[in-house]
Design an enzyme around this catalytic site. Sequence first.
Site, short mmCIF file in Angstrom:
data_model
loop_
_atom_site.label_atom_id
_atom_site.label_comp_id
_atom_site.label_asym_id
_atom_site.label_seq_id
_atom_site.Cartn_x
_atom_site.Cartn_y
_atom_site.Cartn_z
CG ASN A 15 -108.61 49.20 -7.11
OD1 ASN A 15 -107.60 48.51 -7.26
ND2 ASN A 15 -109.07 50.03 -8.04
CB ALA A 16 -108.77 48.62 -0.43
CG ASN A 188 -116.73 58.65 -19.73
OD1 ASN A 188 -115.88 59.06 -20.52
ND2 ASN A 188 -116.46 58.49 -18.44
CG LEU A 225 -124.27 60.14 -23.63
CD1 LEU A 225 -125.40 60.47 -24.59
CD2 LEU A 225 -122.96 60.78 -24.11
CG ASP A 259 -117.28 50.40 -12.72
OD1 ASP A 259 -116.79 50.52 -13.85
OD2 ASP A 259 -116.68 50.72 -11.68
N GLY A 294 -120.41 55.13 -1.91
CA GLY A 294 -119.54 53.96 -2.07
C GLY A 294 -119.79 53.27 -3.39
CB SER A 298 -123.80 52.60 -4.32
OG SER A 298 -122.99 52.32 -5.45
#
Length: 312
Positions: A15-16, A188, A225, A259, A294, A298
């Site tokens: 994605n953008a 999560n 978590l 992610d 970001g 990051s």
Amino acid sequence: MSPSHKPLVVVGSVNADLVLPIERLPKPGETLAAASIETVPGGKGANQAAAAARAGYPTFFVGQFGKDDPNAALLRGALRGCGVDLAHSADIAGPCGTALILLQAGGENSIIIVGGANQAAWNLSDGVKQLIAGAGAVLLQREIPEPVNVEVAQLAKAANVPVFLDAGGVEGPIAPELLSCLAVLSPNETELNRLTGMPTDTEEQIQSAAEALMAKGVKAVLVKLGGDGSLLLPGHGEAPIRQKAIRAPEVVDTTGAGDCFTATYAVAVLEGKPAPAALQFASAAASICVQRRGAMPSLPARAEVEELLAKQ
């Protein structure tokens, strides 16, 4: 990295991300000013591929870019810059996927996604099928059509390739034929609650909900978590493993941290690390990730993760 390592193959979304920093979410009927708007590369699949490659592991990304979208060049360039191999990604008609991210003070985010090329029709080429069959592991998420994930997972399982699924993305139930292919499912606690309909307020409840997924054929469940770390149910009659988070001095942006955690855990497993060390490696990577703005920008380099681990 030894060339003998079979690659990690990430099949998923790109994605953008349109990021708007705001103090808080607007109330109904309210207008708030954002400090800026920035377009940065993201998407759960692309983030995970970039995180794995930045961690030093040979990684292929199989995804779909909208060839009518000027952001496609930005997204491809960002992935290649992280070391991701895009030889098996496709260009299709229409726009790329887009995410609108409302980044609140303190690092929390609210996200709206337009699927674009991610949700268009997919056709897995013979080359992609061969790539999957020869992979060390396949990593999936839930921002592409479920039938694509099912097809990929079944191809991988038939070739004895372990399949990791990050539960982030669409909220619906996971297809039973996908669950039965999974070596690791990583939700999560909120996603775990949605997937099982069971409470996830305490560690005992989280463990019970994870065990319910394992009863449906999932080999292992890794529950993220957030600031409280993670809980791995490794299966095979082994005891759960509790990992505390490596605390970040300051949380700037949590976008992409999950992610980063899932992908670097997969890398550590592929490298042969025992489960506690793999969880520690992923925790260090995620700790660095949340200190920067970001999603993809990051993601930490391998040397940064090892430096942080050395200080623990």
